[in-house]
Structure formats: structure tokens, C-alpha cells
Write a protein that holds these residues in place. Sequence first.
Motif, PDB file in Angstrom:
ATOM      1  N   MET A  58       0.863  -1.182   0.000  1.00 57.44           N
ATOM      2  CA  MET A  58       0.000   0.000   0.000  1.00 57.44           C
ATOM      3  C   MET A  58       0.902   1.235   0.000  1.00 57.44           C
ATOM      4  O   MET A  58       2.059   1.179   0.416  1.00 57.44           O
ATOM      5  N   ALA A  59       0.346   2.347  -0.450  1.00 51.23           N
ATOM      6  CA  ALA A  59       1.163   3.524  -0.721  1.00 51.23           C
ATOM      7  C   ALA A  59       1.266   4.466   0.476  1.00 51.23           C
ATOM      8  O   ALA A  59       0.357   4.553   1.299  1.00 51.23           O
ATOM      9  N   ALA A  60       2.385   5.189   0.517  1.00 50.15           N
ATOM     10  CA  ALA A  60       2.479   6.343   1.403  1.00 50.15           C
ATOM     11  C   ALA A  60       1.433   7.344   0.936  1.00 50.15           C
ATOM     12  O   ALA A  60       1.328   7.631  -0.259  1.00 50.15           O
ATOM     13  N   GLY A  73      -5.349  18.243  -1.891  1.00 54.42           N
ATOM     14  CA  GLY A  73      -5.147  17.066  -2.729  1.00 54.42           C
ATOM     15  C   GLY A  73      -4.365  16.009  -1.995  1.00 54.42           C
ATOM     16  O   GLY A  73      -4.047  16.154  -0.810  1.00 54.42           O
ATOM     17  N   THR A  74      -4.052  14.945  -2.715  1.00 55.00           N
ATOM     18  CA  THR A  74      -3.320  13.848  -2.090  1.00 55.00           C
ATOM     19  C   THR A  74      -2.186  13.371  -2.977  1.00 55.00           C
ATOM     20  O   THR A  74      -2.268  13.445  -4.204  1.00 55.00           O
ATOM     21  N   THR A  75      -1.117  12.903  -2.323  1.00 56.86           N
ATOM     22  CA  THR A  75      -0.013  12.260  -3.033  1.00 56.86           C
ATOM     23  C   THR A  75       0.079  10.811  -2.604  1.00 56.86           C
ATOM     24  O   THR A  75      -0.260  10.463  -1.473  1.00 56.86           O
ATOM     25  N   ARG A  76       0.524   9.964  -3.531  1.00 58.77           N
ATOM     26  CA  ARG A  76       0.730   8.541  -3.236  1.00 58.77           C
ATOM     27  C   ARG A  76       2.091   8.135  -3.781  1.00 58.77           C
ATOM     28  O   ARG A  76       2.476   8.543  -4.893  1.00 58.77           O
ATOM     29  N   ALA A  77       2.806   7.329  -3.008  1.00 58.91           N
ATOM     30  CA  ALA A  77       4.136   6.890  -3.421  1.00 58.91           C
ATOM     31  C   ALA A  77       4.458   5.567  -2.752  1.00 58.91           C
ATOM     32  O   ALA A  77       3.890   5.244  -1.706  1.00 58.91           O
ATOM     33  N   HIS A  78       5.388   4.826  -3.349  1.00 55.37           N
ATOM     34  CA  HIS A  78       5.780   3.532  -2.780  1.00 55.37           C
ATOM     35  C   HIS A  78       7.161   3.562  -2.162  1.00 55.37           C
ATOM     36  O   HIS A  78       7.729   2.515  -1.836  1.00 55.37           O
ATOM     37  N   SER A  79       7.753   4.751  -2.038  1.00 49.21           N
ATOM     38  CA  SER A  79       9.038   4.863  -1.345  1.00 49.21           C
ATOM     39  C   SER A  79       9.137   6.248  -0.730  1.00 49.21           C
ATOM     40  O   SER A  79       8.464   7.192  -1.154  1.00 49.21           O
ATOM     41  N   ALA A  80      10.019   6.349   0.263  1.00 49.32           N
ATOM     42  CA  ALA A  80      10.241   7.636   0.912  1.00 49.32           C
ATOM     43  C   ALA A  80      10.836   8.641  -0.079  1.00 49.32           C
ATOM     44  O   ALA A  80      10.528   9.837  -0.035  1.00 49.32           O
ATOM     45  N   THR A  81      11.661   8.147  -0.996  1.00 52.89           N
ATOM     46  CA  THR A  81      12.314   9.033  -1.964  1.00 52.89           C
ATOM     47  C   THR A  81      11.279   9.685  -2.886  1.00 52.89           C
ATOM     48  O   THR A  81      11.312  10.897  -3.107  1.00 52.89           O
ATOM     49  N   VAL A  82      10.385   8.871  -3.426  1.00 50.93           N
ATOM     50  CA  VAL A  82       9.348   9.421  -4.309  1.00 50.93           C
ATOM     51  C   VAL A  82       8.414  10.333  -3.524  1.00 50.93           C
ATOM     52  O   VAL A  82       7.999  11.399  -3.997  1.00 50.93           O
ATOM     53  N   ARG A  83       8.112   9.921  -2.302  1.00 44.83           N
ATOM     54  CA  ARG A  83       7.231  10.729  -1.447  1.00 44.83           C
ATOM     55  C   ARG A  83       7.808  12.135  -1.271  1.00 44.83           C
ATOM     56  O   ARG A  83       7.113  13.135  -1.460  1.00 44.83           O
ATOM     57  N   GLU A  84       9.107  12.207  -0.960  1.00 47.78           N
ATOM     58  CA  GLU A  84       9.754  13.523  -0.769  1.00 47.78           C
ATOM     59  C   GLU A  84       9.797  14.308  -2.069  1.00 47.78           C
ATOM     60  O   GLU A  84       9.568  15.515  -2.076  1.00 47.78           O
ATOM     61  N   PRO A  87      -0.597  -6.324  -8.123  1.00 47.72           N
ATOM     62  CA  PRO A  87       0.282  -5.154  -8.109  1.00 47.72           C
ATOM     63  C   PRO A  87       0.173  -4.425  -6.774  1.00 47.72           C
ATOM     64  O   PRO A  87      -0.825  -4.555  -6.065  1.00 47.72           O
ATOM     65  N   ALA A  88       1.198  -3.663  -6.432  1.00 45.00           N
ATOM     66  CA  ALA A  88       1.117  -2.800  -5.255  1.00 45.00           C
ATOM     67  C   ALA A  88       0.015  -1.775  -5.496  1.00 45.00           C
ATOM     68  O   ALA A  88      -0.188  -1.313  -6.614  1.00 45.00           O
ATOM     69  N   GLN A  89      -0.705  -1.444  -4.448  1.00 48.08           N
ATOM     70  CA  GLN A  89      -1.851  -0.547  -4.561  1.00 48.08           C
ATOM     71  C   GLN A  89      -1.433   0.907  -4.272  1.00 48.08           C
ATOM     72  O   GLN A  89      -0.471   1.143  -3.562  1.00 48.08           O
ATOM     73  N   MET A  90      -2.206   1.849  -4.808  1.00 51.81           N
ATOM     74  CA  MET A  90      -1.950   3.259  -4.500  1.00 51.81           C
ATOM     75  C   MET A  90      -2.828   3.744  -3.346  1.00 51.81           C
ATOM     76  O   MET A  90      -2.746   4.897  -2.941  1.00 51.81           O
ATOM     77  N   ALA A  91      -3.694   2.882  -2.829  1.00 53.83           N
ATOM     78  CA  ALA A  91      -4.431   3.209  -1.613  1.00 53.83           C
ATOM     79  C   ALA A  91      -3.454   3.152  -0.442  1.00 53.83           C
ATOM     80  O   ALA A  91      -2.369   2.581  -0.560  1.00 53.83           O
ATOM     81  N   GLY A  92      -3.832   3.752   0.673  1.00 56.44           N
ATOM     82  CA  GLY A  92      -2.963   3.746   1.849  1.00 56.44           C
ATOM     83  C   GLY A  92      -3.614   3.000   2.989  1.00 56.44           C
ATOM     84  O   GLY A  92      -4.829   2.774   3.005  1.00 56.44           O
ATOM     85  N   ASP A  93      -2.795   2.593   3.968  1.00 53.48           N
ATOM     86  CA  ASP A  93      -3.311   1.916   5.162  1.00 53.48           C
ATOM     87  C   ASP A  93      -2.368   2.246   6.300  1.00 53.48           C
ATOM     88  O   ASP A  93      -1.137   2.168   6.121  1.00 53.48           O
ATOM     89  N   ASP A  94      -2.933   2.593   7.463  1.00 52.06           N
ATOM     90  CA  ASP A  94      -2.035   2.955   8.568  1.00 52.06           C
ATOM     91  C   ASP A  94      -1.328   1.738   9.162  1.00 52.06           C
ATOM     92  O   ASP A  94      -0.526   1.868  10.084  1.00 52.06           O
TER      93      ASP A  94
END
Length: 407
Positions: free
Chosen positions: A192-194, A267-278, A337-344
Motif C-alpha cells: 500500500m502507498a504512502a 489534494g493527495t499524493t501517493r508513493a511507494h518509497s520515501a524518496t518518491v514521497r519527498e 500489483p502494489a496498490q496506490m491506496a494507503g493503510d495505517d
Amino acid sequence: LKTRHLPTPDCQQQWWQRVDAVLDGQVVEWRRALHRRPEVAFHEFETTELLLAALGTLGVAVERPLETGAVVRLRGAGPGPVIAVRADIDGLPVEEETGLPFASVHAGRMHACGHDGHMAIGLGLTAVLAAVAAELPGEVRVIFQPAEEILNGGAQALLAAGVLDDVDMVVGLHLWSLLPAGGVAARVGPVMAATDEFRIEVRGRGGHGAIPHQAVDPIVTAAAIIGDLQTVVSRRLDPALPGVVTVGTIHAGSAFNVIPDTALMTGTTRAHSATVRELLHREIGRVAENVARAHGAEATCVIVPGVPVTMNDPAMAAVMTGAIREALGPDAILDAPAQMAGDDFGFLAERVPGCYLLVGAGGEEAGATFSHHHPRLTIDERSLGIGLRVLLAGLQRLMDEPVTTRP
Ligand code: NI
């Protein structure tokens, strides 16, 4: 919630083999009873009462570290790992439109994400493990977690309450209507995504709608920012890496013939790594500020941190894939596939090695063709027994041969 059946101890059986048709039926009953009474984040009072009633009939001790939710420790005499299993319990502010006989009786509230099923699986897990508690090599800690659906929700509250302090591994799952019922995915790496929120305020100078040259129009500026934000993913992000930038709200103005002073967007951002998130956060701010400047306006961008990426520990994911094969056969292993939804759950898996399963719950046959959070979301209920069996098979493997322990 009534309980009709408790598994009996039988040392010859694998844990997952103790789930029979009667317990399957019980889990479905639990799910439907919980589905009828959805409550939103941190308001799961009736839900907690239902859970406590069911857990009471299972004869287990219950802890209440938070106002809502519950924690059950199933501990054997011998030493071994502590494995937490997390089931989230909150519904959504959605008006249900499924027309099901067990549809929500709470207006404007719905279990539109499937957390009713997660609770039912958690109860089924408790029922099986309570019967074998004495022989457990270690502890399984079943956590019924409130408030998954909001930022700064239940996972952080549980961590602050110390519920994961002595835990070696954490396991979670999500019933997933976008995957076919019958299969389960235990991905290696991101699942799940950041997930974060951004808020952009554009400040111009208001005026008469007929005299635009004496004003600085924040609406035109906001429109330009939204257009250029599309280039953050298409032109700034490595095309081999996933990322999302979505503007979800825009508010400005109060009359058709007036240029307002400000415009606000979220808005919202989604990422699968800290690097992309930043990178996404940095570039959104840069675009907003500089496009605004080009229009003679000013913009500020604030990032509201959400949840980190849910990252599966490779060794745990391998064990879980073995458990899927054992309990359901090789065809049941899904390559989702990895999802772009998030989960705590991401917060929990950040603290200790974790594995988060996606349990297929969709299909035409069961009418389970809507996405999560949709007012007509429903699940193929066979997924409940499937998720329960895989969890049990996986937990037994992880306890017999812990792949990871806390330092
Ligand atoms: Ni959910």
C-alpha cells in the motif's frame, strides 16, 4: 453476537484445518452482524460492544488500551515470538446502497471498506487459537484496531499506547474486491502507498469581475497550478516509479462577477518509497509557488503527513506465500500489483517486520464488482474463510520457525 461453535483441541491438525463449515458459517454471521452496525473512526462504541460479546463467548481475556477496539493475547506456556495480527474495525461516512438484508441500520454510515470482514476473521482466528492456546510456542496478539480510515488514527494511537512494544512481527490483511475471490497475494516489498495530503493557498488581489487588469486573479492562477501539477508525475518522476498527485478540492469566490482574494486547493499524493514521497512534496511546492509568482500572485503549500508505505518483509512474505499454497493450493497465489491506496498498517510495519495480505473478495457471481469506499461495495463471503485459513497457516509457520525477531 452469538457463538454457536468452538473448535475443539486436536493436536494432529494444522491450525487452518480446524476451520470447518460450522466455523465458516459463524464467521459469516459475525461479519453480517457487524456490517449492520457500522461506526466511523474512534466512534466504534457499539462495534466494540459486539466484539466484547463475541470474545466473551470465546472465553478469552480482553484488554482495552484505547477507548474503542480491543486486544486479545493468546499465549502459550513455552517461549517463542510475539506475533501481532491487526484487524481494523471502523466504517465510513457513506450511505449504503447495497440493498442487502444485513445492510447498515445507521444512516450515513457503512462498512464500505470491508473492515466488518476483517473483524470477523479476527474473531475466527481468536476462536481457533483459544482452543490451542496452551500449546502455542509464543504469543499471538489479536488487535482490533479503531480508526484506520482517518489521518492520525488508530495505528499511531496503538503505538503510543505501547501495544507493539514487545512484538516481533505484525500481520494484517485487507479483503480486496478488485482481486478475484479464491486467491490471496503476499507481495514482497510495497503493498500500500504512502498517503499524504497537501493544501495550497493562492493569494491574489480581488476586484470587480469586469476590471480584471486591476486585480490578481487567484482562480486563473489556481487553474494554471493544477495544470502544471500534472507535470510533477509526468516530467519530474522517473517513469519506472509509481506516483500520484490528485487535486481533490478547490474552493474560491462567492459571486459570479467578483474576483476573489484567495483560492484554496487540497489534494493527495501517493508513493511507494520515501524518496518518491519527498520528491512529490518538494515539486508540488515548487510548482505552486513559482506558477503563482508568474501570475503575480503568491502561493503556499502545506503537506499534512499521512501514512508511510506499507512494506512487506521479504522473509515473512515468502512464509505467507507458502501458507497460501498449503491451505489453498498453488493456483490461489495471486500476483497482485502494489496498490496506490494507503493503510495505517504502514506505521506498524515500520516499527516491526510486517506482512500485509490482499485477500481476493471480488467477482461477478457474488455481485462484488464495486471498489472499496463505494456505497455498493460488497464482498464474496467465501473470502472470509479463505483469509482465516491463510492467516492460521501463516501464523503456525511463523511461530514454528520465526523468520525474524526483535533485536
Ligand atoms: Ni480499508
